[in-house]
Design a protein around this motif. Structure first.
Motif, PDB file in Angstrom:
ATOM      1  N   MET A 237      -6.175   3.921   0.847  1.00 19.16           N
ATOM      2  CA  MET A 237      -4.978   3.573   1.620  1.00 19.16           C
ATOM      3  C   MET A 237      -5.323   2.866   2.924  1.00 19.16           C
ATOM      4  N   ALA A 238      -6.576   2.984   3.354  1.00 10.10           N
ATOM      5  CA  ALA A 238      -6.996   2.331   4.596  1.00 10.10           C
ATOM      6  C   ALA A 238      -7.474   0.899   4.370  1.00 10.10           C
ATOM      7  N   LEU A 239      -7.567   0.481   3.106  1.00 13.92           N
ATOM      8  CA  LEU A 239      -8.047  -0.870   2.803  1.00 13.92           C
ATOM      9  C   LEU A 239      -6.954  -1.902   3.071  1.00 13.92           C
ATOM     10  N   ASP A 240      -7.381  -3.121   3.289  1.00 15.37           N
ATOM     11  CA  ASP A 240      -6.450  -4.230   3.469  1.00 15.37           C
ATOM     12  C   ASP A 240      -6.918  -5.405   2.606  1.00 15.37           C
ATOM     13  N   PRO A 241      -6.182  -5.736   1.557  1.00  7.70           N
ATOM     14  CA  PRO A 241      -4.919  -5.101   1.157  1.00  7.70           C
ATOM     15  C   PRO A 241      -5.166  -3.771   0.447  1.00  7.70           C
ATOM     16  N   ARG A 242      -4.236  -2.858   0.603  1.00  4.49           N
ATOM     17  CA  ARG A 242      -4.352  -1.580  -0.086  1.00  4.49           C
ATOM     18  C   ARG A 242      -3.878  -1.725  -1.529  1.00  4.49           C
ATOM     19  N   PRO A 243      -4.331  -0.865  -2.406  1.00  8.33           N
ATOM     20  CA  PRO A 243      -3.868  -0.901  -3.806  1.00  8.33           C
ATOM     21  C   PRO A 243      -2.376  -0.599  -3.915  1.00  8.33           C
ATOM     22  N   ASP A 244      -1.756  -1.136  -4.944  1.00  7.85           N
ATOM     23  CA  ASP A 244      -0.374  -0.766  -5.242  1.00  7.85           C
ATOM     24  C   ASP A 244      -0.300   0.160  -6.463  1.00  7.85           C
ATOM     25  N   ALA A 245      -1.474   0.553  -6.986  1.00  2.89           N
ATOM     26  CA  ALA A 245      -1.531   1.510  -8.097  1.00  2.89           C
ATOM     27  C   ALA A 245      -2.922   2.125  -8.132  1.00  2.89           C
ATOM     28  N   ILE A 246      -2.992   3.363  -8.627  1.00  3.03           N
ATOM     29  CA  ILE A 246      -4.267   4.056  -8.754  1.00  3.03           C
ATOM     30  C   ILE A 246      -4.348   4.700 -10.135  1.00  3.03           C
ATOM     31  N   PHE A 247      -5.406   4.372 -10.858  1.00  2.00           N
ATOM     32  CA  PHE A 247      -5.715   5.053 -12.110  1.00  2.00           C
ATOM     33  C   PHE A 247      -6.763   6.122 -11.810  1.00  2.00           C
ATOM     34  N   CYS A 248      -6.402   7.369 -12.036  1.00  2.22           N
ATOM     35  CA  CYS A 248      -7.300   8.500 -11.768  1.00  2.22           C
ATOM     36  C   CYS A 248      -7.885   9.009 -13.077  1.00  2.22           C
ATOM     37  N   PHE A 249      -9.178   9.329 -13.055  1.00  2.82           N
ATOM     38  CA  PHE A 249      -9.870   9.728 -14.275  1.00  2.82           C
ATOM     39  C   PHE A 249      -9.562  11.164 -14.702  1.00  2.82           C
ATOM     40  N   SER A 250      -8.753  11.873 -13.920  1.00  3.06           N
ATOM     41  CA  SER A 250      -8.249  13.188 -14.330  1.00  3.06           C
ATOM     42  C   SER A 250      -6.941  13.439 -13.608  1.00  3.06           C
ATOM     43  N   ASP A 251      -6.138  14.347 -14.136  1.00  4.22           N
ATOM     44  CA  ASP A 251      -4.872  14.684 -13.488  1.00  4.22           C
ATOM     45  C   ASP A 251      -5.089  15.372 -12.145  1.00  4.22           C
ATOM     46  N   LEU A 252      -6.146  16.182 -12.023  1.00  5.19           N
ATOM     47  CA  LEU A 252      -6.409  16.832 -10.743  1.00  5.19           C
ATOM     48  C   LEU A 252      -6.696  15.791  -9.660  1.00  5.19           C
ATOM     49  N   LEU A 253      -7.475  14.758 -10.005  1.00 13.13           N
ATOM     50  CA  LEU A 253      -7.690  13.667  -9.065  1.00 13.13           C
ATOM     51  C   LEU A 253      -6.356  13.025  -8.683  1.00 13.13           C
ATOM     52  N   ALA A 254      -5.476  12.853  -9.656  1.00 15.36           N
ATOM     53  CA  ALA A 254      -4.188  12.201  -9.412  1.00 15.36           C
ATOM     54  C   ALA A 254      -3.300  13.028  -8.490  1.00 15.36           C
ATOM     55  N   VAL A 255      -3.319  14.349  -8.677  1.00 20.08           N
ATOM     56  CA  VAL A 255      -2.520  15.218  -7.805  1.00 20.08           C
ATOM     57  C   VAL A 255      -2.991  15.081  -6.363  1.00 20.08           C
ATOM     58  N   GLY A 256      -4.315  15.095  -6.161  1.00 18.51           N
ATOM     59  CA  GLY A 256      -4.844  14.903  -4.817  1.00 18.51           C
ATOM     60  C   GLY A 256      -4.532  13.525  -4.267  1.00 18.51           C
ATOM     61  N   ALA A 257      -4.593  12.503  -5.131  1.00 21.34           N
ATOM     62  CA  ALA A 257      -4.314  11.133  -4.705  1.00 21.34           C
ATOM     63  C   ALA A 257      -2.866  10.979  -4.254  1.00 21.34           C
ATOM     64  N   MET A 258      -1.926  11.580  -4.978  1.00 24.66           N
ATOM     65  CA  MET A 258      -0.522  11.468  -4.588  1.00 24.66           C
ATOM     66  C   MET A 258      -0.291  12.072  -3.217  1.00 24.66           C
ATOM     67  N   ARG A 259      -0.956  13.192  -2.928  1.00 30.96           N
ATOM     68  CA  ARG A 259      -0.809  13.807  -1.610  1.00 30.96           C
ATOM     69  C   ARG A 259      -1.334  12.871  -0.515  1.00 30.96           C
ATOM     70  N   ALA A 260      -2.456  12.204  -0.792  1.00 28.89           N
ATOM     71  CA  ALA A 260      -3.020  11.284   0.192  1.00 28.89           C
ATOM     72  C   ALA A 260      -2.085  10.116   0.456  1.00 28.89           C
ATOM     73  N   VAL A 261      -1.422   9.618  -0.579  1.00 30.71           N
ATOM     74  CA  VAL A 261      -0.459   8.525  -0.406  1.00 30.71           C
ATOM     75  C   VAL A 261       0.677   8.968   0.507  1.00 30.71           C
TER      76      VAL A 261
END
Length: 337
Positions: A237-261
């Protein structure tokens, strides 16, 4: 006095051998005969003597399921399904976790005292193919591998097509209008592995869509945990440009990623779409609910138990590779904007 095999056989009007076959989970007994024996067992409250059975058959009626972490939702669901599948074959299951410790894996594969308790091992190892070949010295111990290890005809192997699963997830993000797609869990390893295959699927889907993304969009994750997902997504999220989508290699990674967003002051899916792999229960009830690639763990469990019992019955049976199905499950976290 406790009921014996002979008592059950007399009541069911079958041979002692037939009763023994039913108790041992032998597949080649007619369903009518099996039900007759089971009814007699229930009426007499018969309990098999495991010590006597081991002495008689040389088998314990026990299988081992060895996974990296049992508290990971995917492995918890797999363990439940393996227990259910094994029961259909007359086996019980003991579960062990290696804690990502290669030395524990080595001891199990080399054959320590505990392995003598089992008729076969269902193993989801982290070791590489070369390490596995060096470690497995207990040739008498039937072994079925779960997860990504290159099939060489020596060990039975049950897994999903990780390249295609990743490709399906990323293609869905592309179809929803996303063009700056990051990946959490990508690990450019040299040997055949789940991270390597999912990375290959991610890159293939981007190439098919004609998309190029910065190298920094492919981020590693040591243990596929919520914390790893949160930390990786925070950096993204700190990158420029930041991603507009994230593919996570597990659902647990995705849950953590959504919180970070969300903590970055952004929204899912309006600003960043997120998709995972596993279809764990937590993702179904997250807000927003998590799009994912669902893995057929009951199928994986049934096939793994089928192969291990076949190898127990006939150690010379040819090894098989079984590819389990998967399907994309679209939920709120990837809604088109």
């Amino acid at each position: 006095m406790p009921a014996t095999l002979r008592d059950v056989a007399d009541l069911a009007q079958v041979s002692v051998r037939t009763v023994s076959n039913v108790v041992s989970g032998y597949a080649h007994v007619s369903e009518r005969m099996r039900q007759r024996v089971l009814a007699a067992i229930e009426e007499l409250d018969y309990r098999a003597n495991p010590v006597a059975r081991t002495l008689r058959t040389g088998r314990t009626g026990m299988l081992a399921l060895v996974v990296p972490e049992i508290d990971v939702p995917y492995f918890s669901e797999l363990a439940r399904d393996v227990i259910d599948a094994a029961a259909e074959f007359g086996y019980r299951v003991m579960i062990d976790q290696t804690g990502h410790d290669h030395e524990r894996e080595r001891r199990l594969l080399m054959g320590d005292d505990r392995t003598m308790l089992f008729d076969g091992i269902l193993f989801s190892p982290l070791v590489t193919k070369s390490e596995l070949l060096d470690m497995h010295r207990s040739e008498h111990m039937p072994l079925v591998l779960l997860g990504e290890h290159e099939f060489d005809g020596r060990f039975d192997h049950v897994a999903i097509d990780n390249v295609q699963a990743a490709r399906d997830a990323v293609a869905h993000l592309v179809a929803s209008g996303r063009t700056r797609i990051a990946a959490i869990g990508a690990q450019p390893l040299e040997e055949y592995s789940t991270p390597l295959l999912r990375t290959a699927g991610y890159e293939a889907a981007l190439e098919e869509a004609g998309l190029e993304v910065p190298a920094a969009y492919a981020t590693p994750a040591p243990h596929y945990s919520r914390t790893d997902g949160y930390e990786a997504a925070t950096a993204l999220m700190a990158l420029d440009p930041r991603p507009d989508a994230i593919f996570c290699f597990s659902d647990l990674l995705a849950v953590g990623a959504m919180r970070a967003v969300f903590d970055a002051g952004l929204s899912v899916p309006e600003d960043v779409a997120v998709v995972g792999i596993d279809d764990i229960e937590e993702g179904r009830f997250a807000r927003p609910s998590l799009s994912t690639v669902s893995l057929d763990t009951p199928f994986i469990a049934r096939e793994a138990v089928r192969r291990i019992t076949a190898r127990i019955e006939d150690p010379e049976t040819p090894a098989e590779e079984v590819v389990a199905p998967h399907r994309l499950v679209v939920r709120e976290s990837t809604a088109a904007v």
